[in-house]
Design a protein around this motif. Structure first.
Motif, PDB file in Angstrom:
ATOM      1  N   ALA A  93       9.168  -5.419 -10.935  1.00 25.16           N
ATOM      2  CA  ALA A  93       8.042  -6.226 -10.989  1.00 25.16           C
ATOM      3  C   ALA A  93       7.430  -6.596 -12.370  1.00 25.16           C
ATOM      4  N   ASP A  94       7.139  -7.791 -12.320  1.00 27.78           N
ATOM      5  CA  ASP A  94       6.403  -8.244 -13.341  1.00 27.78           C
ATOM      6  C   ASP A  94       4.645  -8.281 -12.913  1.00 27.78           C
ATOM      7  N   GLU A  95       4.388  -8.516 -11.862  1.00 33.07           N
ATOM      8  CA  GLU A  95       2.993  -8.299 -11.301  1.00 33.07           C
ATOM      9  C   GLU A  95       3.052  -7.270 -10.106  1.00 33.07           C
ATOM     10  N   PHE A  96       2.039  -6.543  -9.934  1.00 37.79           N
ATOM     11  CA  PHE A  96       1.861  -5.761  -8.706  1.00 37.79           C
ATOM     12  C   PHE A  96       0.513  -6.090  -7.947  1.00 37.79           C
ATOM     13  N   ASN A  97       0.714  -6.585  -6.851  1.00 35.50           N
ATOM     14  CA  ASN A  97      -0.621  -6.876  -6.104  1.00 35.50           C
ATOM     15  C   ASN A  97      -0.759  -6.202  -4.853  1.00 35.50           C
ATOM     16  N   ILE A  98      -1.992  -5.670  -4.757  1.00 38.89           N
ATOM     17  CA  ILE A  98      -2.499  -4.962  -3.435  1.00 38.89           C
ATOM     18  C   ILE A  98      -3.335  -5.854  -2.752  1.00 38.89           C
ATOM     19  N   HIS A 156       0.896  -1.039  -0.077  1.00 43.22           N
ATOM     20  CA  HIS A 156       0.025   0.041   0.093  1.00 43.22           C
ATOM     21  C   HIS A 156       0.889   1.234   0.036  1.00 43.22           C
ATOM     22  N   GLY A 157       2.148   1.215   0.080  1.00 46.16           N
ATOM     23  CA  GLY A 157       3.015   2.274   0.162  1.00 46.16           C
ATOM     24  C   GLY A 157       2.726   3.329  -0.806  1.00 46.16           C
ATOM     25  N   ALA A 158       2.934   4.534  -0.922  1.00 43.84           N
ATOM     26  CA  ALA A 158       2.580   5.403  -1.774  1.00 43.84           C
ATOM     27  C   ALA A 158       3.484   5.791  -2.726  1.00 43.84           C
ATOM     28  N   LYS A 159       4.844   5.720  -2.400  1.00 44.36           N
ATOM     29  CA  LYS A 159       5.981   6.325  -3.035  1.00 44.36           C
ATOM     30  C   LYS A 159       7.094   5.260  -3.377  1.00 44.36           C
ATOM     31  N   ARG A 160       7.555   4.597  -2.348  1.00 47.75           N
ATOM     32  CA  ARG A 160       8.695   3.638  -2.658  1.00 47.75           C
ATOM     33  C   ARG A 160       8.202   2.204  -3.214  1.00 47.75           C
ATOM     34  N   THR A 161       7.024   1.913  -2.895  1.00 49.40           N
ATOM     35  CA  THR A 161       6.613   0.522  -3.408  1.00 49.40           C
ATOM     36  C   THR A 161       6.176   0.836  -4.787  1.00 49.40           C
ATOM     37  N   PRO A 162       5.400   1.829  -5.206  1.00 50.28           N
ATOM     38  CA  PRO A 162       5.291   1.667  -6.610  1.00 50.28           C
ATOM     39  C   PRO A 162       6.605   1.986  -7.551  1.00 50.28           C
ATOM     40  N   ALA A 163       7.639   2.827  -7.061  1.00 45.04           N
ATOM     41  CA  ALA A 163       8.862   2.768  -7.604  1.00 45.04           C
ATOM     42  C   ALA A 163       9.755   1.304  -7.579  1.00 45.04           C
ATOM     43  N   LEU A 164       9.465   0.589  -6.695  1.00 40.56           N
ATOM     44  CA  LEU A 164      10.227  -0.502  -6.767  1.00 40.56           C
ATOM     45  C   LEU A 164       9.737  -1.640  -7.481  1.00 40.56           C
ATOM     46  N   ALA A 165       8.384  -1.680  -7.922  1.00 43.51           N
ATOM     47  CA  ALA A 165       7.263  -2.331  -8.735  1.00 43.51           C
ATOM     48  C   ALA A 165       7.670  -1.908 -10.069  1.00 43.51           C
ATOM     49  N   ALA A 166       7.875  -0.678 -10.311  1.00 46.15           N
ATOM     50  CA  ALA A 166       8.027  -0.240 -11.552  1.00 46.15           C
ATOM     51  C   ALA A 166       9.462  -0.705 -12.045  1.00 46.15           C
ATOM     52  N   GLN A 167      10.613  -0.785 -11.273  1.00 45.23           N
ATOM     53  CA  GLN A 167      11.841  -1.291 -11.602  1.00 45.23           C
ATOM     54  C   GLN A 167      11.874  -2.718 -11.779  1.00 45.23           C
TER      55      GLN A 167
END
Length: 307
Positions: free
Chosen positions: A190-195, A177-188
């Motif tokens: 991840a093949d899949e993002f799960n909430i 659910h993180g607003a900044k670091r989690t999306p950035a890490l997923a973008a770098q």
């Protein structure tokens, strides 16, 4: 939309129980069997007969299933060194014939670390970032080459970067659910993002953050798969829904508000709302692992309506 089965064995399950669920999921054509990675129960349960290790479980299931994909939501980064985890996952992928997904998170449950003597570092997110870089680097290094990494938390010197997974590219799942670091890490990475366990509103907000982060890195936002994890409680009648809610210690109305609860038609409608926000997969958290009829009902009366 693809439906996957997600289990929480730390709440009380043997390997044989998990095997029955995984085989049922395969026979019913669910997309995957996933499990949590925890060593201590949560809430008002005794957790008997005790925890099972996620990757030992998946290694066994790799040899005792044939088609279904296998994975974790999420492997705890605090439990394993990244080089060791890369070897474990690669081996299980080989054992399964290339059917493994790796969900990796930072680890969060302090009590289980204390209970089993596992270090619980203050800086977990930075470690997770290095773990992802190392695991991907080890797998992507050509055979015959060497891999080196000089990080703040981990250093690898002259690694042969073996073994390799059976798949050319093991899918990596990152979530939260993180607003900044989690999306950035997923973008770098991840093949899949799960909430997990999110409302429609929170799902929409977080998917938008991840899509924007991907585009900022020069990735197409649609390169990632977007998914939810939600507790399931489905029944043909009100009495059946209540019986299943009672079995997991939850209230029907709370489950309808925060999960996937109700009749098959109600659950289909709810899933379609998540699909409209971009959700392509849903991990159905099945908390009563003895109730295989629950899985059969969803497979027969929900799954066919999702396209």
């Amino acid at each position: 939309m693809e439906l996957r089965i997600f289990t929480e064995p730390q709440q009380g399950a043997t390997y044989e129980t998990l095997l029955r669920v995984a085989r049922a999921a395969e026979e019913l054509n669910y997309g995957a069997f996933f499990r949590s990675d925890h060593y201590l129960h949560m809430g008002n349960v005794d957790g008997l007969p005790g925890p099972t290790d996620a990757w030992i479980t998946l290694a066994g299931l790799a040899r005792e299933t044939k088609r279904i994909r296998l994975g974790t939501l999420m492997t705890a980064g605090t439990f394993r060194l990244p080089g060791v985890l890369a070897i474990q996952v690669a081996q299980v992928d080989q054992m399964s014939g290339g059917r493994v997904d790796l969900g990796l998170g930072s680890g969060w449950y302090a009590e289980e670390h204390a209970a089993y003597g596992i270090p619980f570092p203050k800086e977990k997110f930075g470690r997770l970032e290095e773990q992802l870089a190392i695991i991907r680097g080890l797998w992507d290094t050509p055979v015959g080459d060497r891999f080196n990494f000089d990080g703040i938390f981990y250093q690898l010197q002259d690694s042969p970067a073996l073994p390799k997974p059976a798949q050319p590219h093991v899918p990596l799942l990152i979530g939260g659910h993180g607003a900044k670091r989690t999306p950035a890490l997923a973008a770098q990475y991840a093949d899949e993002f799960n909430i997990p366990f999110a409302s429609l509103e929170d799902t929409e907000r977080q998917f938008k953050r991840v899509r924007a982060a991907a585009e900022e890195r020069g990735r197409k936002a649609d390169d990632l798969v977007y998914s939810n994890a939600l507790v399931a409680c489905v029944g043909k009648t009100d009495a059946e829904i209540k019986r299943r809610a009672d079995a997991i210690g939850r209230e029907v109305e709370e489950l309808k508000a925060n999960g996937l609860a109700g009749s098959p038609a109600e659950v289909v409608e709810r899933l379609q709302q998540f699909a409209a926000l971009g959700s392509q997969r849903v991990y159905l958290q099945m908390l009563d692992l003895a109730d295989l009829d629950h899985m059969e009902l969803i497979a027969s009366e929900v799954m066919p309506q999702l396209g």
